[in-house]
Scaffold this active site. Structure first.
Site, PDB file in Angstrom:
ATOM      1  CG  ASP A   1      34.002  19.347  -8.975  1.00 13.74           C
ATOM      2  OD1 ASP A   1      33.420  18.303  -9.301  1.00 13.74           O
ATOM      3  OD2 ASP A   1      34.442  19.549  -7.829  1.00 13.74           O
TER       4      ASP A   1
ATOM      5  CG  HIS B   1      33.325  17.077  -5.163  1.00 20.19           C
ATOM      6  ND1 HIS B   1      33.897  17.350  -6.382  1.00 20.19           N
ATOM      7  CD2 HIS B   1      33.918  15.946  -4.714  1.00 20.19           C
ATOM      8  CE1 HIS B   1      34.817  16.435  -6.651  1.00 20.19           C
ATOM      9  NE2 HIS B   1      34.842  15.569  -5.653  1.00 20.19           N
TER      10      HIS B   1
ATOM     11  NE  ARG C   1      32.898  13.161  -6.354  1.00 12.61           N
ATOM     12  CZ  ARG C   1      32.748  13.455  -7.633  1.00 12.61           C
ATOM     13  NH1 ARG C   1      31.543  13.620  -8.137  1.00 12.61           N
ATOM     14  NH2 ARG C   1      33.793  13.585  -8.425  1.00 12.61           N
TER      15      ARG C   1
ATOM     16  NE  ARG D   1      38.072  15.982 -12.276  1.00 11.75           N
ATOM     17  CZ  ARG D   1      37.587  15.205 -11.308  1.00 11.75           C
ATOM     18  NH1 ARG D   1      36.384  15.448 -10.808  1.00 11.75           N
ATOM     19  NH2 ARG D   1      38.301  14.198 -10.845  1.00 11.75           N
TER      20      ARG D   1
END
Length: 307
Positions: free
Chosen positions: A151, A178, A91, A154
């Site tokens: 997250d 993140h 990212r 998850r």
């Protein structure tokens, strides 16, 4: 007969994440008016038309492809615009490619809206959110990143799946960036107050699968969009319904276990004002060190951006 103000959400960037988010918000009747904005105007027009055709089967709402002027009365402006994450690209590698695009978007939004809430989902979301807050001059509570809400979802899913327990009954947090330097707060993870009955190896495997989930999905189908759309919907609901819900969003930290002047994902109370309060988790020393490392990584990137 009293009338209440119509609620409006604007979604900027009608790619996979933006269009899925808009559709999710529409299905769940989160707002009265939904505006789609994209540099590819025909795409926004097509999505708006497609959604409008389903309204007789769904309910009353007004959906249209608009321009930045339509941000004027928006309660929430969700920004998902930016170039897509490439396979095996972190990212953070997206940063320089996205900042230029994002600066022009922010300039346009701020011409027309001064009182709404900016909800950022473009990656790397923590750095982009910090950049947007600085540029906007808005109070920090009204510039929110989607943070580690996805997250954490998850993580909870994987724990629940491993234990054969409804993931909604699992209480566990991912905090920090993140992205690659995020951390799982195992010291506080629990089911109904009971410690998570997993070995160190099992916890590590679950964390790695949580951290690397996006890479696997991107490799398989090119992008992630269903779960992040649900996360953004959850944040919008907490704001519009003034829920005061605790959600792991990205916000500016000030002396959070020694971390300051950086946006990171941590549990926050989210209500109609945006981020009402940041909750300081009582994490252990190892987790504090990992959080500081995550912060230092992002601070280094922030310094490289010319504000």
């Amino acid at each position: 007969m009293s009338s209440s103000k119509k609620t409006m959400i604007v979604v900027i960037g009608i790619g996979a994440v933006g269009s899925t988010t808009a559709y999710t918000l529409l299905l769940r009747s989160r707002m009265d008016e939904l505006v789609l904005i994209d540099s590819n105007k025909p795409k926004a027009i097509g999505d708006a038309l497609d959604m409008n055709h389903g309204l007789p089967l769904l309910g009353k709402a007004k959906v249209w492809a608009g321009s930045y002027e339509d941000c004027r009365d928006a309660d929430i402006i969700i920004i998902t615009a930016g170039v897509s994450q490439r396979p095996n690209e972190s990212r953070i590698d997206l940063l320089k490619r996205n900042v230029t695009i994002f600066e022009s978007i922010t300039d346009e939004v701020l011409k027309y809206n001064k009182d709404g809430i900016l909800l950022i989902a473009s990656n790397p979301v923590d750095v982009i959110s910090y950049f947007t807050w600085k540029k906007s001059g808005w109070p920090v509570h009204r510039v929110i990143g989607s943070g580690t809400l996805l997250d954490s979802s998850r993580l909870r899913y994987l724990i629940g799946n491993k234990l054969n327990i409804d993931s909604r009954s699992v209480h566990a947090h991912i905090i920090g960036e993140h992205g690659d330097s995020e951390l799982a707060v195992w010291s506080l993870a629990n089911v109904a107050g009971s410690e998570i009955p997993l070995s160190g190896e099992e916890k590590h495997e679950i964390f790695v699968n949580t951290r690397d989930a996006a890479y696997k999905i991107i490799e398989a189908k090119g992008a992630t969009y269903y779960a992040i759309a649900l996360a953004l919907d959850r944040i919008c609901t907490a704001i519009l319904k003034n829920e005061a819900s605790v959600l792991n969003v990205s916000t500016l930290l000030t002396n959070y276990h020694g971390v300051s002047d950086v946006y990171l994902g941590v549990p926050c109370i989210v209500d109609r004002s945006g981020v009402r309060e940041v909750l300081q988790l009582q994490i252990n020393e190892d987790e504090k060190n990992l959080l500081r490392k995550s912060a230092d990584k992002l601070k280094g990137l922030i310094k490289s951006i010319e504000m």
